[in-house]
Design a protein around this motif. Sequence first.
Motif, PDB file in Angstrom:
ATOM      1  N   TYR A  71      -3.257  -4.000  -7.194  1.00 26.62           N
ATOM      2  CA  TYR A  71      -2.770  -4.886  -8.245  1.00 26.62           C
ATOM      3  C   TYR A  71      -3.425  -6.253  -8.194  1.00 26.62           C
ATOM      4  O   TYR A  71      -2.991  -7.178  -8.884  1.00 26.62           O
ATOM      5  CB  TYR A  71      -1.249  -5.070  -8.131  1.00 26.62           C
ATOM      6  CG  TYR A  71      -0.465  -3.782  -8.173  1.00 26.62           C
ATOM      7  CD1 TYR A  71      -0.406  -3.019  -9.333  1.00 26.62           C
ATOM      8  CD2 TYR A  71       0.229  -3.333  -7.056  1.00 26.62           C
ATOM      9  CE1 TYR A  71       0.321  -1.840  -9.378  1.00 26.62           C
ATOM     10  CE2 TYR A  71       0.962  -2.155  -7.082  1.00 26.62           C
ATOM     11  CZ  TYR A  71       1.005  -1.418  -8.249  1.00 26.62           C
ATOM     12  OH  TYR A  71       1.724  -0.252  -8.286  1.00 26.62           O
ATOM     13  N   GLY A  72      -4.443  -6.415  -7.340  1.00 28.86           N
ATOM     14  CA  GLY A  72      -5.066  -7.721  -7.195  1.00 28.86           C
ATOM     15  C   GLY A  72      -4.180  -8.652  -6.379  1.00 28.86           C
ATOM     16  O   GLY A  72      -3.275  -8.220  -5.672  1.00 28.86           O
ATOM     17  N   ASP A  73      -4.455  -9.931  -6.479  1.00 30.88           N
ATOM     18  CA  ASP A  73      -3.692 -10.906  -5.685  1.00 30.88           C
ATOM     19  C   ASP A  73      -2.915 -11.865  -6.577  1.00 30.88           C
ATOM     20  O   ASP A  73      -2.720 -13.023  -6.239  1.00 30.88           O
ATOM     21  CB  ASP A  73      -4.611 -11.676  -4.728  1.00 30.88           C
ATOM     22  CG  ASP A  73      -5.671 -12.471  -5.465  1.00 30.88           C
ATOM     23  OD1 ASP A  73      -5.803 -12.297  -6.693  1.00 30.88           O
ATOM     24  OD2 ASP A  73      -6.364 -13.265  -4.803  1.00 30.88           O
ATOM     25  N   GLU A  74      -2.461 -11.366  -7.705  1.00 31.42           N
ATOM     26  CA  GLU A  74      -1.725 -12.204  -8.644  1.00 31.42           C
ATOM     27  C   GLU A  74      -0.288 -12.419  -8.169  1.00 31.42           C
ATOM     28  O   GLU A  74       0.214 -11.658  -7.340  1.00 31.42           O
ATOM     29  CB  GLU A  74      -1.723 -11.550 -10.022  1.00 31.42           C
ATOM     30  CG  GLU A  74      -3.125 -11.394 -10.601  1.00 31.42           C
ATOM     31  CD  GLU A  74      -3.106 -10.645 -11.920  1.00 31.42           C
ATOM     32  OE1 GLU A  74      -2.012 -10.310 -12.396  1.00 31.42           O
ATOM     33  OE2 GLU A  74      -4.195 -10.403 -12.454  1.00 31.42           O
ATOM     34  N   PRO A  75       0.363 -13.457  -8.706  1.00 32.21           N
ATOM     35  CA  PRO A  75       1.771 -13.664  -8.369  1.00 32.21           C
ATOM     36  C   PRO A  75       2.598 -12.419  -8.728  1.00 32.21           C
ATOM     37  O   PRO A  75       2.331 -11.774  -9.732  1.00 32.21           O
ATOM     38  CB  PRO A  75       2.180 -14.854  -9.245  1.00 32.21           C
ATOM     39  CG  PRO A  75       0.901 -15.586  -9.490  1.00 32.21           C
ATOM     40  CD  PRO A  75      -0.160 -14.520  -9.568  1.00 32.21           C
ATOM     41  N   GLY A  76       3.544 -12.117  -7.897  1.00 28.89           N
ATOM     42  CA  GLY A  76       4.388 -10.959  -8.132  1.00 28.89           C
ATOM     43  C   GLY A  76       3.969  -9.741  -7.348  1.00 28.89           C
ATOM     44  O   GLY A  76       4.695  -8.761  -7.297  1.00 28.89           O
ATOM     45  N   VAL A  77       2.786  -9.768  -6.753  1.00 27.14           N
ATOM     46  CA  VAL A  77       2.339  -8.647  -5.938  1.00 27.14           C
ATOM     47  C   VAL A  77       2.868  -8.839  -4.515  1.00 27.14           C
ATOM     48  O   VAL A  77       2.617  -9.870  -3.884  1.00 27.14           O
ATOM     49  CB  VAL A  77       0.805  -8.526  -5.915  1.00 27.14           C
ATOM     50  CG1 VAL A  77       0.378  -7.395  -4.984  1.00 27.14           C
ATOM     51  CG2 VAL A  77       0.277  -8.302  -7.318  1.00 27.14           C
ATOM     52  N   ILE A  78       3.604  -7.850  -4.049  1.00 29.57           N
ATOM     53  CA  ILE A  78       4.211  -7.906  -2.721  1.00 29.57           C
ATOM     54  C   ILE A  78       3.576  -6.812  -1.861  1.00 29.57           C
ATOM     55  O   ILE A  78       3.515  -5.658  -2.279  1.00 29.57           O
ATOM     56  CB  ILE A  78       5.738  -7.677  -2.810  1.00 29.57           C
ATOM     57  CG1 ILE A  78       6.377  -8.761  -3.684  1.00 29.57           C
ATOM     58  CG2 ILE A  78       6.367  -7.639  -1.416  1.00 29.57           C
ATOM     59  CD1 ILE A  78       7.793  -8.433  -4.106  1.00 29.57           C
ATOM     60  N   VAL A  79       3.109  -7.171  -0.681  1.00 26.52           N
ATOM     61  CA  VAL A  79       2.531  -6.204   0.249  1.00 26.52           C
ATOM     62  C   VAL A  79       3.487  -6.054   1.430  1.00 26.52           C
ATOM     63  O   VAL A  79       3.838  -7.039   2.078  1.00 26.52           O
ATOM     64  CB  VAL A  79       1.142  -6.649   0.749  1.00 26.52           C
ATOM     65  CG1 VAL A  79       0.576  -5.625   1.730  1.00 26.52           C
ATOM     66  CG2 VAL A  79       0.192  -6.848  -0.424  1.00 26.52           C
ATOM     67  N   ILE A  80       3.909  -4.826   1.669  1.00 29.84           N
ATOM     68  CA  ILE A  80       4.797  -4.527   2.794  1.00 29.84           C
ATOM     69  C   ILE A  80       4.029  -3.647   3.768  1.00 29.84           C
ATOM     70  O   ILE A  80       3.675  -2.518   3.441  1.00 29.84           O
ATOM     71  CB  ILE A  80       6.069  -3.798   2.324  1.00 29.84           C
ATOM     72  CG1 ILE A  80       6.813  -4.653   1.284  1.00 29.84           C
ATOM     73  CG2 ILE A  80       6.970  -3.481   3.512  1.00 29.84           C
ATOM     74  CD1 ILE A  80       7.954  -3.900   0.600  1.00 29.84           C
ATOM     75  N   SER A  81       3.734  -4.173   4.950  1.00 31.35           N
ATOM     76  CA  SER A  81       3.011  -3.416   5.959  1.00 31.35           C
ATOM     77  C   SER A  81       3.991  -2.977   7.034  1.00 31.35           C
ATOM     78  O   SER A  81       4.552  -3.803   7.752  1.00 31.35           O
ATOM     79  CB  SER A  81       1.891  -4.275   6.566  1.00 31.35           C
ATOM     80  OG  SER A  81       1.110  -3.502   7.456  1.00 31.35           O
ATOM     81  N   ASN A  82       4.216  -1.668   7.114  1.00 34.73           N
ATOM     82  CA  ASN A  82       5.218  -1.140   8.034  1.00 34.73           C
ATOM     83  C   ASN A  82       4.628  -0.866   9.411  1.00 34.73           C
ATOM     84  O   ASN A  82       3.609  -0.192   9.536  1.00 34.73           O
ATOM     85  CB  ASN A  82       5.820   0.153   7.469  1.00 34.73           C
ATOM     86  CG  ASN A  82       6.724  -0.117   6.289  1.00 34.73           C
ATOM     87  OD1 ASN A  82       7.536  -1.044   6.328  1.00 34.73           O
ATOM     88  ND2 ASN A  82       6.599   0.671   5.249  1.00 34.73           N
ATOM     89  N   HIS A  83       5.301  -1.400  10.419  1.00 34.71           N
ATOM     90  CA  HIS A  83       4.939  -1.149  11.810  1.00 34.71           C
ATOM     91  C   HIS A  83       6.221  -0.981  12.619  1.00 34.71           C
ATOM     92  O   HIS A  83       7.264  -1.522  12.261  1.00 34.71           O
ATOM     93  CB  HIS A  83       4.114  -2.307  12.384  1.00 34.71           C
ATOM     94  CG  HIS A  83       2.720  -2.338  11.848  1.00 34.71           C
ATOM     95  ND1 HIS A  83       1.656  -1.739  12.472  1.00 34.71           N
ATOM     96  CD2 HIS A  83       2.232  -2.880  10.712  1.00 34.71           C
ATOM     97  CE1 HIS A  83       0.564  -1.919  11.749  1.00 34.71           C
ATOM     98  NE2 HIS A  83       0.878  -2.609  10.676  1.00 34.71           N
TER      99      HIS A  83
END
Length: 97
Positions: A71-83
């Motif tokens: 989705y690119g790096d625009e506002p509203g994009v949330i990245v959840i990295s699970n560890h």
Amino acid sequence: MNNPRIVIDAGHGGTDGGSSGNGIVEKDLTLAISKYMYDRFRELGIPVTMTRTTDETLSPTTRVERIMNAYGDEPGVIVISNHINAGGGAGHCVTNV
Ligand SMILES: [Zn+2]
């Protein structure tokens, strides 16, 4: 938040197992959790994608490319990295991201 879009990153994968203990391997658990989250966000009607959906080895470059291409790096994009940490006092796991 307007127009949220979510990228779920299942940590590790393939030759990179991450932490392990008690018969649990981090890469498998992060994938299972990520798939569950993916399904729930879909049920809620929130756009969502995953960096990997199988037991796949991702280089750090490929992982970041998939995140950025979603989705690119625009506002509203949330990245959840699970560890999943293996325990101990360090409070972090070794990751390739
Ligand atoms: Zn990890």
